[in-house]
Write a protein that holds these residues in place. Sequence first.
Motif, PDB file in Angstrom:
ATOM      1  N   TRP A 192      29.045  20.292  29.386  1.00 27.97           N
ATOM      2  CA  TRP A 192      29.070  20.530  27.944  1.00 27.97           C
ATOM      3  C   TRP A 192      30.139  21.545  27.533  1.00 27.97           C
ATOM      4  CZ3 TRP A 192      27.335  18.205  23.728  1.00 27.97           C
ATOM      5  CH2 TRP A 192      27.325  18.910  22.521  1.00 27.97           C
TER       6      TRP A 192
ATOM      7  N   LEU B  17      33.642  20.890  25.552  1.00 27.35           N
ATOM      8  CA  LEU B  17      33.701  21.462  24.207  1.00 27.35           C
ATOM      9  C   LEU B  17      34.956  22.315  24.048  1.00 27.35           C
ATOM     10  CD1 LEU B  17      31.562  21.177  21.923  1.00 27.35           C
ATOM     11  CD2 LEU B  17      30.845  23.503  22.453  1.00 27.35           C
TER      12      LEU B  17
ATOM     13  N   SER C 182      32.321  15.499  22.157  1.00 25.22           N
ATOM     14  CA  SER C 182      31.695  14.290  21.607  1.00 25.22           C
ATOM     15  C   SER C 182      31.521  13.208  22.661  1.00 25.22           C
ATOM     16  CB  SER C 182      32.536  13.744  20.448  1.00 25.22           C
ATOM     17  OG  SER C 182      32.702  14.707  19.437  1.00 25.22           O
ATOM     18  N   SER C 183      32.267  13.284  23.745  1.00 24.01           N
ATOM     19  CA  SER C 183      32.155  12.288  24.815  1.00 24.01           C
ATOM     20  C   SER C 183      30.746  12.266  25.403  1.00 24.01           C
ATOM     21  CB  SER C 183      33.165  12.599  25.932  1.00 24.01           C
ATOM     22  OG  SER C 183      34.458  12.771  25.420  1.00 24.01           O
TER      23      SER C 183
ATOM     24  N   LEU D 128      28.013  12.565  23.792  1.00 23.85           N
ATOM     25  CA  LEU D 128      27.057  12.064  22.799  1.00 23.85           C
ATOM     26  C   LEU D 128      27.193  10.558  22.599  1.00 23.85           C
ATOM     27  CD1 LEU D 128      27.384  14.882  20.083  1.00 23.85           C
ATOM     28  CD2 LEU D 128      25.729  14.716  21.947  1.00 23.85           C
ATOM     29  N   ASP D 129      28.092   9.935  23.341  1.00 30.14           N
ATOM     30  CA  ASP D 129      28.339   8.500  23.199  1.00 30.14           C
ATOM     31  C   ASP D 129      27.725   7.767  24.386  1.00 30.14           C
ATOM     32  OD1 ASP D 129      29.331   5.901  23.012  1.00 30.14           O
ATOM     33  OD2 ASP D 129      31.286   6.544  22.270  1.00 30.14           O
TER      34      ASP D 129
ATOM     35  N   ARG E 141      36.377  11.159  24.477  1.00 28.02           N
ATOM     36  CA  ARG E 141      36.370  10.938  23.038  1.00 28.02           C
ATOM     37  C   ARG E 141      36.662  12.261  22.360  1.00 28.02           C
ATOM     38  NH1 ARG E 141      33.573   6.958  20.962  1.00 28.02           N
ATOM     39  NH2 ARG E 141      34.688   5.829  22.608  1.00 28.02           N
TER      40      ARG E 141
ATOM     41  N   ASP F 282      36.932  15.181  19.615  1.00 26.78           N
ATOM     42  CA  ASP F 282      36.083  15.627  18.516  1.00 26.78           C
ATOM     43  C   ASP F 282      36.810  15.465  17.189  1.00 26.78           C
ATOM     44  OD1 ASP F 282      34.348  16.337  20.525  1.00 26.78           O
ATOM     45  OD2 ASP F 282      34.899  18.471  20.486  1.00 26.78           O
ATOM     46  N   GLN F 283      36.018  15.333  16.133  1.00 30.02           N
ATOM     47  CA  GLN F 283      36.586  15.248  14.797  1.00 30.02           C
ATOM     48  C   GLN F 283      36.799  16.660  14.258  1.00 30.02           C
ATOM     49  OE1 GLN F 283      37.633  12.288  13.662  1.00 30.02           O
ATOM     50  NE2 GLN F 283      36.932  11.505  15.641  1.00 30.02           N
TER      51      GLN F 283
ATOM     52  N   ALA G 263      33.128  20.598  15.829  1.00 29.87           N
ATOM     53  CA  ALA G 263      32.694  20.385  17.208  1.00 29.87           C
ATOM     54  C   ALA G 263      31.213  20.007  17.227  1.00 29.87           C
ATOM     55  CB  ALA G 263      32.928  21.647  18.025  1.00 29.87           C
ATOM     56  N   PRO G 264      30.795  19.181  18.163  1.00 25.20           N
ATOM     57  CA  PRO G 264      29.374  18.826  18.271  1.00 25.20           C
ATOM     58  C   PRO G 264      28.539  20.043  18.659  1.00 25.20           C
ATOM     59  CG  PRO G 264      30.577  18.021  20.177  1.00 25.20           C
ATOM     60  CD  PRO G 264      31.597  18.542  19.227  1.00 25.20           C
TER      61      PRO G 264
ATOM     62  N   GLN H 143      22.698  18.412  18.314  1.00 24.46           N
ATOM     63  CA  GLN H 143      23.039  16.987  18.385  1.00 24.46           C
ATOM     64  C   GLN H 143      22.770  16.427  19.782  1.00 24.46           C
ATOM     65  OE1 GLN H 143      27.062  17.900  16.467  1.00 24.46           O
ATOM     66  NE2 GLN H 143      26.738  15.792  15.809  1.00 24.46           N
TER      67      GLN H 143
END
Length: 666
Positions: free
Chosen positions: A163, A167, A173-174, A176-177, A194, A196-197, A200-201, A205
Amino acid sequence: MENDAATLYCPNEYCQAANPLTHKYCQRCSTPLPKRYLWAVADSVILGSPGEILADRYLVIGQSIILDLKPGLLPQIPELDNLYHIKAYLKLIPYRLHIPQVYGIISLHEGKSQPEILVLEKPPLSVDSTYTQVHLCSQLTAAWDDASSMRQMNWLWQIAHLWQPLLTEGVGSSLLDPYLIRVEGGLVRLLELRFDQQTAPTLSQLGVFWQQLLKNAKPAIAEFLKQIIDALIDGEIHSSEQLITVLDQGLTGLGIGSCRRNSPIPSTNIKIITQTDTGPSRQRNEDACYPPSGVLVSKPPQQTALAIVCDGIGGHEGGNIASNLAIETIEQEVMQLTSVADENIDPFRIINNLEQAVALANDKISQRNDTEHRQGRQRMGTTLVLALPIGHEMYITHIGDSRAYWITRHGCYQVTLDDDVASREVRLGYAIYREALQHSGSGSLIQALGMSKSASLHPTSQRFIIDEDAVFLLTSDGLSDFDRVEELWETEILPILGGNTNIEDVAARLIEIANTKNGHDNVTIALVHYQVKYGEPDIILQADIPTITSTSLSKSSASKTVDLTPRTTNVTALSNEYQQPQGTSETKPRRTAKLPLQLLIILGVLLGAGGLGYWLKIQREPQSTITPSTPSATPQPTTTTTPTPQSSENPQDLSPSTDDQTPASE
């Protein structure tokens, strides 16, 4: 689907003959034909149809899976200016057990909507023994139902360790997919990263994502996981360190519960054998191993199982002295470390003590060098890789380029990353690994035991949860060079797990292969056969989340790496005198000293008494007229310009000159 007309070209630069895809060896020169199945980060429609050949090199197998038909050639590498697009992959190379690495790019025709395709190597693919069927490994969510409680906990434990590193690189985000999270036996492996947008997650989540796993969690851990997931969502678990600590509680509880259920039958059975040989081209053996070469150790009945491989540096200057001194020191320290029962072992203590033992061995060799006035390349040293199995866990510590491999029925995994110039360049985000290997001096070591003080030494330690039978291979580069382990593991080592051979015969065979197919160096290997008997325990675990205090968290953060994946070590190359350059150590924030309250009170009393005495003295003296002096010009404050230090990631600072490179181990 494969193209019957496609051919696999021999990687031998002096041969390069075309071979049928079904062949394992070149029909002209008998060189092994590696089948590199790769993952293309692209839409399958853009990629092409199965059987199509891209860029006159890559055969499309299907579902973004391709095969490199010319494995002996360097892939096309992105331009240096474009490396920022893939830096997350490069900087996460210490976690390559879970994350595929960049292989290269494929340039398509200009008319394509995606002119360049990123290609990843060693993705989570399953290939049958005939190399005719290739498919993706199962998603974690699909494999979850059939997994044991130990494996379910192990998967989540690995995700927790990934994690924070992901991060930090902007790819959290990878995790969470569900499509990206694959499992290969007990290993969690990501298909790709993947990005992050804008935000950050969060761990909340992650808790929501894990909720879907609760329904089919094994009874022993169902309530435990529910408590963890609720704590994640509610924000009670606010750091990955805290999450890891709680999951460690569960893993310990499962290990103890399994042992009790299976008692008096041992839950693990471990056998270790070592072999060392001078090789056909050396006059003396600079390597060393523990247990002594040819000695078979079994646990039980032995209380401790330990394997060490050292590859001496210095040739006739004393590489053999350094390697044997390291073995002697670490063996003594570890025997004291493992004198307590398995259920009382603290993972943080194990890792810290292992690295302290390594530091002690380093200092003894370094002191020997200093006593004998050895300088520069006359200093003796050694690489090191050790394996310490305890209960359902395996601890690996290494420094240098001696390696550890993990062999299961699912594959062969190199779990250590060489401490060499090539790996350093990738970690810093400067080069793709296969490109870095082409550079001059890419195999030069950046650290080894005995070359400098322990303060500049950064061994890498890892912890593995073993939930199925496995074999660990420790080896010097006398065997691992030229990808020999990747070439032979399936035919020579895998049969151990099927009971078709014993480790003594395999060890002798590996030495023979190293001498006949490599033969350029001493060779030393250790095989650790790990047999696991695990039964679902009749217990209901409870998560002790409220006891995770800030004190225990600071202990966790301050400890060395104890997880399945290694931390990024200091990657500064050693200088000509085997000392790390100035100014490249990690910068740590300064702590402001705090005065004890009692001291402040005493100081206050003393100052008060002094002030009172001064006032009384003034009252007793005659008054005088004070004539103010003419004010002088107010001096201007001096501005000191502090030079900005160069970043430690400057390639000019970190890349050693030809004269400064530490030679590869002898």
